[in-house]
Design a protein around this motif. Structure first.
Motif, PDB file in Angstrom:
ATOM      1  N   PRO A 158       0.835  -1.217   0.000  1.00  0.00           N
ATOM      2  CA  PRO A 158       0.000   0.000   0.000  1.00  0.00           C
ATOM      3  C   PRO A 158       0.859   1.251   0.000  1.00  0.00           C
ATOM      4  CG  PRO A 158       0.096  -0.929   2.208  1.00  0.00           C
ATOM      5  CD  PRO A 158       0.822  -1.895   1.310  1.00  0.00           C
ATOM      6  N   GLY A 159       0.313   2.321  -0.550  1.00  0.00           N
ATOM      7  CA  GLY A 159       1.035   3.589  -0.598  1.00  0.00           C
ATOM      8  C   GLY A 159       0.079   4.771  -0.683  1.00  0.00           C
ATOM      9  N   ARG A 160       0.629   5.947  -0.432  1.00  0.00           N
ATOM     10  CA  ARG A 160      -0.120   7.206  -0.530  1.00  0.00           C
ATOM     11  C   ARG A 160       0.671   8.174  -1.396  1.00  0.00           C
ATOM     12  NH1 ARG A 160      -5.511   7.488   1.179  1.00  0.00           N
ATOM     13  NH2 ARG A 160      -5.756   6.038   2.934  1.00  0.00           N
ATOM     14  N   THR A 161      -0.052   8.923  -2.192  1.00  0.00           N
ATOM     15  CA  THR A 161       0.587   9.921  -3.036  1.00  0.00           C
ATOM     16  C   THR A 161       0.774  11.216  -2.255  1.00  0.00           C
ATOM     17  OG1 THR A 161      -1.574  10.603  -3.883  1.00  0.00           O
ATOM     18  CG2 THR A 161      -0.373   8.944  -5.144  1.00  0.00           C
ATOM     19  N   SER A 162       1.812  11.946  -2.605  1.00  0.00           N
ATOM     20  CA  SER A 162       2.063  13.260  -2.014  1.00  0.00           C
ATOM     21  C   SER A 162       2.689  14.145  -3.078  1.00  0.00           C
ATOM     22  CB  SER A 162       2.982  13.158  -0.787  1.00  0.00           C
ATOM     23  OG  SER A 162       4.232  12.591  -1.134  1.00  0.00           O
ATOM     24  N   ALA A 163       2.499  15.445  -2.931  1.00  0.00           N
ATOM     25  CA  ALA A 163       2.973  16.398  -3.932  1.00  0.00           C
ATOM     26  C   ALA A 163       4.494  16.402  -4.004  1.00  0.00           C
ATOM     27  CB  ALA A 163       2.446  17.788  -3.624  1.00  0.00           C
ATOM     28  N   PHE A 164       5.011  16.593  -5.206  1.00  0.00           N
ATOM     29  CA  PHE A 164       6.457  16.656  -5.405  1.00  0.00           C
ATOM     30  C   PHE A 164       7.032  17.911  -4.751  1.00  0.00           C
ATOM     31  CE2 PHE A 164      10.337  17.441  -7.871  1.00  0.00           C
ATOM     32  CZ  PHE A 164      10.918  16.193  -7.816  1.00  0.00           C
ATOM     33  N   GLU A 165       6.320  19.018  -4.839  1.00  0.00           N
ATOM     34  CA  GLU A 165       6.691  20.264  -4.163  1.00  0.00           C
ATOM     35  C   GLU A 165       5.419  20.901  -3.615  1.00  0.00           C
ATOM     36  OE1 GLU A 165       8.655  22.667  -7.040  1.00  0.00           O
ATOM     37  OE2 GLU A 165      10.621  21.733  -6.738  1.00  0.00           O
ATOM     38  N   THR A 166       5.526  21.496  -2.431  1.00  0.00           N
ATOM     39  CA  THR A 166       4.398  22.177  -1.805  1.00  0.00           C
ATOM     40  C   THR A 166       4.861  23.517  -1.254  1.00  0.00           C
ATOM     41  OG1 THR A 166       3.368  20.073  -1.166  1.00  0.00           O
ATOM     42  CG2 THR A 166       2.608  22.042  -0.032  1.00  0.00           C
ATOM     43  N   SER A 167       4.094  24.553  -1.524  1.00  0.00           N
ATOM     44  CA  SER A 167       4.440  25.888  -1.037  1.00  0.00           C
ATOM     45  C   SER A 167       3.196  26.552  -0.467  1.00  0.00           C
ATOM     46  CB  SER A 167       5.016  26.742  -2.166  1.00  0.00           C
ATOM     47  OG  SER A 167       5.259  28.066  -1.717  1.00  0.00           O
ATOM     48  N   ASP A 168       3.273  26.938   0.814  1.00  0.00           N
ATOM     49  CA  ASP A 168       2.223  27.743   1.437  1.00  0.00           C
ATOM     50  C   ASP A 168       2.519  29.215   1.164  1.00  0.00           C
ATOM     51  OD1 ASP A 168       0.904  25.536   2.465  1.00  0.00           O
ATOM     52  OD2 ASP A 168       2.019  25.564   4.344  1.00  0.00           O
ATOM     53  N   VAL A 169       1.598  29.882   0.499  1.00  0.00           N
ATOM     54  CA  VAL A 169       1.796  31.278   0.124  1.00  0.00           C
ATOM     55  C   VAL A 169       1.397  32.159   1.303  1.00  0.00           C
ATOM     56  CG1 VAL A 169       1.166  33.078  -1.514  1.00  0.00           C
ATOM     57  CG2 VAL A 169       1.352  30.702  -2.281  1.00  0.00           C
ATOM     58  N   ARG A 170       2.370  32.936   1.822  1.00  0.00           N
ATOM     59  CA  ARG A 170       2.125  33.849   2.944  1.00  0.00           C
ATOM     60  C   ARG A 170       2.620  35.246   2.581  1.00  0.00           C
ATOM     61  NH1 ARG A 170       3.414  29.051   5.703  1.00  0.00           N
ATOM     62  NH2 ARG A 170       1.862  28.460   7.282  1.00  0.00           N
ATOM     63  N   GLY A 207       2.696  25.069 -10.292  1.00  0.00           N
ATOM     64  CA  GLY A 207       1.866  23.946  -9.879  1.00  0.00           C
ATOM     65  C   GLY A 207       0.398  24.321  -9.844  1.00  0.00           C
ATOM     66  N   ARG A 208      -0.387  23.419  -9.255  1.00  0.00           N
ATOM     67  CA  ARG A 208      -1.824  23.643  -9.090  1.00  0.00           C
ATOM     68  C   ARG A 208      -2.057  24.418  -7.809  1.00  0.00           C
ATOM     69  NH1 ARG A 208      -5.176  19.686 -11.370  1.00  0.00           N
ATOM     70  NH2 ARG A 208      -6.882  20.674 -10.213  1.00  0.00           N
ATOM     71  N   ILE A 209      -2.854  25.485  -7.908  1.00  0.00           N
ATOM     72  CA  ILE A 209      -3.133  26.327  -6.758  1.00  0.00           C
ATOM     73  C   ILE A 209      -4.486  25.950  -6.177  1.00  0.00           C
ATOM     74  CG2 ILE A 209      -4.233  28.207  -8.055  1.00  0.00           C
ATOM     75  CD1 ILE A 209      -2.673  30.142  -6.201  1.00  0.00           C
ATOM     76  N   GLY A 210      -4.565  25.965  -4.852  1.00  0.00           N
ATOM     77  CA  GLY A 210      -5.809  25.600  -4.176  1.00  0.00           C
ATOM     78  C   GLY A 210      -6.726  26.804  -3.970  1.00  0.00           C
ATOM     79  N   ARG A 211      -7.641  26.648  -3.035  1.00  0.00           N
ATOM     80  CA  ARG A 211      -8.595  27.719  -2.773  1.00  0.00           C
ATOM     81  C   ARG A 211      -7.937  28.821  -1.945  1.00  0.00           C
ATOM     82  NH1 ARG A 211     -11.473  27.347   2.233  1.00  0.00           N
ATOM     83  NH2 ARG A 211     -10.694  25.656   3.542  1.00  0.00           N
TER      84      ARG A 211
END
Length: 400
Positions: A53-65, A178-182
């Motif tokens: 079993p495995g879980r996917t995770s983003a290659f890069e993640t950035s919290d915009v502040r 990348g893909r931006i969230g809400r």
């Protein structure tokens, strides 16, 4: 006299009937041995794989502040879109920072004007001190004032650069692509440079990480087999994924690294793979099944799962065609499955004929009629055969 004659006739008829029955029983042939299909056990190299079993995770993640304080004047993106590094995302009211830039620029001009006069004074005092027209202390004070003026210019240049940086930061830009969230903040919201809540989050999803959990005991067993020479490791390990829907993911990934620490709470080790995700089908947090290659076992005996049964103690057994085409039962030592087969380490040897079909009602010692197993052969149609057998007696009865 008539009684004796009747008795003789009846006796002769009974003897004839018994003789006929005996002759019929002697002529009935014994049933032939039941047919069975077999496969020959052989040593062959086997590629060992495991499904984990495995879980996917983003290659890069950035919290915009935000990096400056102020009111949000505008949001410059659509939620869920793909953004690129450097793309404007928010605009903070720039008025205070524009004023700071203007003030820093004016201070820099004043410092530059001061340095011109101080340097000129230092040059005049340098000529006068040569003829002892002024005290040497005054000349040194003039030189110090000129050096301080130069330092003030450098300080004001740094202040102007700081003000320009703050002004540029009033436009918040994407740090990565990348893909931006809400967006968690709307126009008119007051934001600060020290806040903990991000304005939004950007995730790079192509490629994407897959974090796989493998038992430390399985890893230890594999390493022991490799040290013993039973399993040989190949080159770059490829990873195949199975999605939650049960379908295979069309693109293979590559193993990146294995964590050097075993989690003491779960007894598992994390293995990370990198998988291309050009279509964006994989999203962070998805559950997948990863098929990992472990190595190659050079000499392994594969037995079809359909040929293996269990005895009263739960041990794996198979029936083989022994000497004289008689059935023998073997107890197996099995390791793991490989597709539709079991990898057997003990119980059968190369050349044994393992019964695959026709072994349902067999007993040890029974003679059989063996034939090689043909997986492409069409099964017999019992309904048609039974119908033909039923028609013959019916026709015979009609003739009678």
């Amino acid at each position: 006299m008539l009684f004796k004659r009747l008795t003789g006739i009846i006796g002769s008829t009974a003897l004839f009937t018994l003789a006929a029955c005996g002759k019929s029983e002697q002529q009935a042939p014994p049933p032939p041995p039941p047919p069975v299909s077999f496969v020959v056990a052989t040593n062959q190299p086997v590629s060992l794989t495991t499904e984990l079993p495995g879980r996917t995770s983003a290659f890069e993640t950035s919290d915009v502040r935000p990096q400056v304080n102020g009111l949000i004047q505008a949001r410059l993106f659509e939620e869920g879109d793909t953004v690129h590094a450097g793309q404007p995302l928010y605009r903070i009211d720039p008025s205070p920072y524009q004023a700071q830039v203007a003030s820093a620029r004016a201070s820099l001009g004043r410092a530059r004007a001061a340095i011109a006069s101080s340097q000129a004074l230092a040059r005049r005092y340098g000529e006068l001190v040569k003829i002892n027209a002024i005290a040497r202390q005054e000349f040194e004070n003039a030189q110090t004032s000129a050096a301080q003026a130069q330092a003030d210019v450098a300080a004001q240049q740094a202040a102007l650069r700081t003000a320009q940086i703050d002004l540029a930061r009033s436009t918040i830009r994407a740090p990565i692509s990348g893909r931006i969230g809400r967006s968690l903040f709307t126009t008119g919201a007051l934001v600060t440079a020290s806040q903990t809540d991000p304005l939004t989050t950007i995730q790079r999803l192509n490629p994407i990480y897959v974090d796989i959990q493998q038992s430390s005991s399985d890893i230890l067993k594999l390493r022991e087999q490799m040290l013993a020479g039973q399993v040989r490791r190949g080159g770059a390990a490829r990873v195949r994924l199975k999605l939650e829907s049960g379908n295979d993911y069309p693109v293979e990934g590559t193993l990146r690294f294995a964590d050097v620490t075993v989690d003491p709470t779960t007894g598992s080790q994390t293995i990370r793979a990198v998988v291309p995700n050009p279509s964006g089908l994989l999203l962070p947090g998805m559950y997948v099944r990863a098929v990992l290659p472990e190595g190659t076992q050079s000499r392994a005996i594969l037995i079809p799962q359909r040929a293996i049964g269990r005895d009263e103690r739960g041990r794996a057994t198979v029936m083989v065609v022994g000497a004289g085409n008689k059935v023998e039962v073997r107890t197996l030592t099995t390791g793991r499955t490989q597709g539709d087969n079991w990898i057997v380490s003990d119980g059968v040897k190369p050349g044994d004929r393992v019964i695959v079909e026709g072994g349902m009602m067999l007993r040890p010692g029974m003679p059989v009629t063996p034939s090689p197993f043909n997986p492409n052969a069409k099964p017999a149609q019992p309904g048609a055969a039974g119908q033909g057998k039923g028609e013959a007696p019916a026709q015979g009865s009609a003739g009678k």
